[in-house]
Design a protein around this motif. Structure first.
Motif, PDB file in Angstrom:
ATOM      1  N   ASN A  46       0.783  -1.240   0.000  1.00 11.20           N
ATOM      2  CA  ASN A  46       0.000   0.000   0.000  1.00 11.20           C
ATOM      3  C   ASN A  46       0.810   1.282   0.000  1.00 11.20           C
ATOM      4  O   ASN A  46       0.312   2.324  -0.446  1.00 11.20           O
ATOM      5  CB  ASN A  46      -0.921   0.027   1.231  1.00 11.20           C
ATOM      6  CG  ASN A  46      -2.019  -1.017   1.149  1.00 11.20           C
ATOM      7  OD1 ASN A  46      -2.239  -1.636   0.111  1.00 11.20           O
ATOM      8  ND2 ASN A  46      -2.712  -1.220   2.259  1.00 11.20           N
ATOM      9  N   TYR A  47       2.017   1.256   0.526  1.00  9.61           N
ATOM     10  CA  TYR A  47       2.726   2.495   0.839  1.00  9.61           C
ATOM     11  C   TYR A  47       2.929   3.388  -0.388  1.00  9.61           C
ATOM     12  O   TYR A  47       2.745   4.608  -0.322  1.00  9.61           O
ATOM     13  CB  TYR A  47       4.078   2.164   1.470  1.00  9.61           C
ATOM     14  CG  TYR A  47       4.716   3.341   2.185  1.00  9.61           C
ATOM     15  CD1 TYR A  47       4.301   3.709   3.460  1.00  9.61           C
ATOM     16  CD2 TYR A  47       5.732   4.090   1.590  1.00  9.61           C
ATOM     17  CE1 TYR A  47       4.866   4.783   4.122  1.00  9.61           C
ATOM     18  CE2 TYR A  47       6.306   5.159   2.236  1.00  9.61           C
ATOM     19  CZ  TYR A  47       5.876   5.507   3.510  1.00  9.61           C
ATOM     20  OH  TYR A  47       6.445   6.570   4.151  1.00  9.61           O
ATOM     21  N   ASP A  48       3.290   2.810  -1.519  1.00  7.74           N
ATOM     22  CA  ASP A  48       3.567   3.595  -2.722  1.00  7.74           C
ATOM     23  C   ASP A  48       2.496   3.411  -3.791  1.00  7.74           C
ATOM     24  O   ASP A  48       2.759   3.602  -4.988  1.00  7.74           O
ATOM     25  CB  ASP A  48       4.947   3.215  -3.288  1.00  7.74           C
ATOM     26  CG  ASP A  48       6.077   3.630  -2.359  1.00  7.74           C
ATOM     27  OD1 ASP A  48       6.008   4.738  -1.798  1.00  7.74           O
ATOM     28  OD2 ASP A  48       7.027   2.843  -2.191  1.00  7.74           O
ATOM     29  N   ALA A  49       1.295   3.032  -3.356  1.00  2.61           N
ATOM     30  CA  ALA A  49       0.190   2.881  -4.310  1.00  2.61           C
ATOM     31  C   ALA A  49      -0.226   4.241  -4.858  1.00  2.61           C
ATOM     32  O   ALA A  49       0.082   5.291  -4.283  1.00  2.61           O
ATOM     33  CB  ALA A  49      -0.996   2.189  -3.632  1.00  2.61           C
ATOM     34  N   GLU A  50      -0.942   4.233  -5.989  1.00  5.25           N
ATOM     35  CA  GLU A  50      -1.433   5.483  -6.577  1.00  5.25           C
ATOM     36  C   GLU A  50      -2.505   6.099  -5.676  1.00  5.25           C
ATOM     37  O   GLU A  50      -3.398   5.402  -5.190  1.00  5.25           O
ATOM     38  CB  GLU A  50      -2.024   5.215  -7.957  1.00  5.25           C
ATOM     39  CG  GLU A  50      -0.984   4.964  -9.031  1.00  5.25           C
ATOM     40  CD  GLU A  50      -0.111   6.179  -9.278  1.00  5.25           C
ATOM     41  OE1 GLU A  50      -0.657   7.315  -9.286  1.00  5.25           O
ATOM     42  OE2 GLU A  50       1.114   6.012  -9.443  1.00  5.25           O
ATOM     43  N   PRO A  51      -2.431   7.404  -5.433  1.00  5.89           N
ATOM     44  CA  PRO A  51      -3.456   8.048  -4.589  1.00  5.89           C
ATOM     45  C   PRO A  51      -4.847   7.995  -5.241  1.00  5.89           C
ATOM     46  O   PRO A  51      -4.973   8.075  -6.460  1.00  5.89           O
ATOM     47  CB  PRO A  51      -2.962   9.497  -4.473  1.00  5.89           C
ATOM     48  CG  PRO A  51      -1.516   9.448  -4.837  1.00  5.89           C
ATOM     49  CD  PRO A  51      -1.372   8.346  -5.836  1.00  5.89           C
ATOM     50  N   VAL A  52      -5.850   7.853  -4.399  1.00  2.00           N
ATOM     51  CA  VAL A  52      -7.253   7.868  -4.845  1.00  2.00           C
ATOM     52  C   VAL A  52      -8.000   8.865  -3.969  1.00  2.00           C
ATOM     53  O   VAL A  52      -7.531   9.238  -2.881  1.00  2.00           O
ATOM     54  CB  VAL A  52      -7.892   6.462  -4.732  1.00  2.00           C
ATOM     55  CG1 VAL A  52      -7.180   5.460  -5.631  1.00  2.00           C
ATOM     56  CG2 VAL A  52      -7.895   5.981  -3.281  1.00  2.00           C
ATOM     57  N   PRO A  53      -9.159   9.316  -4.399  1.00  2.13           N
ATOM     58  CA  PRO A  53      -9.941  10.243  -3.552  1.00  2.13           C
ATOM     59  C   PRO A  53     -10.295   9.599  -2.206  1.00  2.13           C
ATOM     60  O   PRO A  53     -10.492   8.387  -2.117  1.00  2.13           O
ATOM     61  CB  PRO A  53     -11.187  10.511  -4.384  1.00  2.13           C
ATOM     62  CG  PRO A  53     -10.766  10.272  -5.787  1.00  2.13           C
ATOM     63  CD  PRO A  53      -9.775   9.153  -5.730  1.00  2.13           C
ATOM     64  N   LEU A  54     -10.367  10.413  -1.172  1.00  2.00           N
ATOM     65  CA  LEU A  54     -10.668   9.930   0.173  1.00  2.00           C
ATOM     66  C   LEU A  54     -11.947   9.102   0.203  1.00  2.00           C
ATOM     67  O   LEU A  54     -11.995   8.037   0.837  1.00  2.00           O
ATOM     68  CB  LEU A  54     -10.791  11.114   1.135  1.00  2.00           C
ATOM     69  CG  LEU A  54     -11.247  10.800   2.561  1.00  2.00           C
ATOM     70  CD1 LEU A  54     -10.198   9.967   3.284  1.00  2.00           C
ATOM     71  CD2 LEU A  54     -11.532  12.077   3.334  1.00  2.00           C
ATOM     72  N   ALA A  55     -12.992   9.543  -0.495  1.00  2.44           N
ATOM     73  CA  ALA A  55     -14.286   8.860  -0.446  1.00  2.44           C
ATOM     74  C   ALA A  55     -14.216   7.443  -1.009  1.00  2.44           C
ATOM     75  O   ALA A  55     -15.079   6.622  -0.698  1.00  2.44           O
ATOM     76  CB  ALA A  55     -15.333   9.677  -1.204  1.00  2.44           C
ATOM     77  N   ASP A  56     -13.201   7.136  -1.840  1.00  5.23           N
ATOM     78  CA  ASP A  56     -13.075   5.787  -2.395  1.00  5.23           C
ATOM     79  C   ASP A  56     -12.711   4.758  -1.332  1.00  5.23           C
ATOM     80  O   ASP A  56     -13.017   3.570  -1.487  1.00  5.23           O
ATOM     81  CB  ASP A  56     -12.020   5.763  -3.506  1.00  5.23           C
ATOM     82  CG  ASP A  56     -12.495   6.468  -4.764  1.00  5.23           C
ATOM     83  OD1 ASP A  56     -13.631   7.003  -4.756  1.00  5.23           O
ATOM     84  OD2 ASP A  56     -11.732   6.493  -5.744  1.00  5.23           O
ATOM     85  N   LEU A  57     -12.038   5.193  -0.277  1.00  9.11           N
ATOM     86  CA  LEU A  57     -11.578   4.253   0.753  1.00  9.11           C
ATOM     87  C   LEU A  57     -12.255   4.462   2.106  1.00  9.11           C
ATOM     88  O   LEU A  57     -12.348   3.522   2.894  1.00  9.11           O
ATOM     89  CB  LEU A  57     -10.053   4.370   0.926  1.00  9.11           C
ATOM     90  CG  LEU A  57      -9.203   4.052  -0.312  1.00  9.11           C
ATOM     91  CD1 LEU A  57      -7.717   4.159   0.037  1.00  9.11           C
ATOM     92  CD2 LEU A  57      -9.512   2.664  -0.848  1.00  9.11           C
TER      93      LEU A  57
END
Length: 270
Positions: A46-57
């Motif tokens: 997870n550490y270097d995964a692509e950022p996603v919008p907060l609401a997705d997670l």
């Protein structure tokens, strides 16, 4: 004979009890090793995964799925700088530093706690200065982290500070719909805020000593049986010598000394 057998039985029971304790401790260390391995795997994933919008997670319930810990997310909105809080006694830079928590109102209206970094302690109960966050609209990228427990000691903190990042307790100090299932450690801010705060080290991938400790406990269990076996064998050999009448080294030595005295007396008579 019956007394010896009873004594040896007690020895064996002691060895068995010790072995059971060692097996329990060994399993505990194996479990800790598995937990640590899972934590390392989660960070690597997870550490270097692509950022996603907060609401997705983090959904409307504000809960964080444990499998999403350390995932980067993006926030669109503005910092609520007037409601900034400081977390006391954080181990950074070899000091008891302060971490800077600033609530962030996301585009969906919810308030998310952002840990912007840390500052060194000042002369009193607060840092000498704290760099301000960017004003107005900002885009912030953070890594998701679960909240912390309240201190077991029940210790508190001065006004404007908190003893730990306990999100339900922080929500009582901040206005708005505060997300209490997760907070974020800042990765980047656009535009940048004033000054520079201390950053966060990436999690260590050291598996720890748990596996070696588990193996050591197994060896201790085996050594317990070996030691008891050695004691029983020693008693058997000693009993056999007593039954067969084998003179002890002390008696042999005394007999040799007596023979030498007789020889000396004969030489004196001649």
């Amino acid at each position: 004979m019956s007394q010896r057998l009873l004594r040896w039985g007690v020895y064996v029971l002691i060895a068995i009890g010790f072995a059971i304790a060692c097996v329990f401790l060994s399993n505990w260390q194996f479990e800790r090793n598995e937990t640590r391995a899972a934590q390392i795997e989660l960070v690597e994933q997870n550490y270097d995964a692509e950022p996603v919008p907060l609401a997705d997670l983090v959904g409307e319930d504000g809960a964080l799925d444990p499998s999403d810990e350390w995932r980067p997310v993006t926030l669109q909105g503005e910092y609520l700088a007037d409601e900034q809080l400081l977390v006391r006694n954080r181990p950074h830079g070899g000091t008891s530093a302060f971490e800077v928590l600033v609530p962030f109102r996301d585009a969906d209206g919810r308030v998310f706690i952002v840990d912007r970094g840390w500052v060194p302690p000042g002369d009193g109960d607060a840092p000498d200065s704290v760099p301000a966050p960017p004003e107005g609209e900002a885009e912030v990228t953070v890594r998701l982290r679960p909240g912390e427990q309240l201190p077991a000691s029940g210790r508190g903190a001065p006004e404007g500070q908190v003893p730990t990042i306990n999100l339900p307790a922080i929500a009582k100090l901040v206005d708005g719909d505060v997300i209490t299932g997760a907070y974020g450690r800042v990765i980047s801010e656009s535009p940048a805020g004033e000054g520079t705060l201390g950053g966060f080290d990436s999690p260590t991938d050291d598996p720890g000593p748990h596996l070696s400790y588990a193996i050591q406990w197994i060896l201790f269990a085996l050594m317990g049986f070996i030691f008891i076996g050695y004691i029983i064998r020693t008693e058997i050999v000693k009993h056999r010598e007593e039954v067969e009448g084998v003179p002890s080294p002390v008696k042999v030595s005394r007999r040799k000394d007596h023979d030498a005295d007789v020889e000396d007396e004969l030489l004196d008579v001649r």
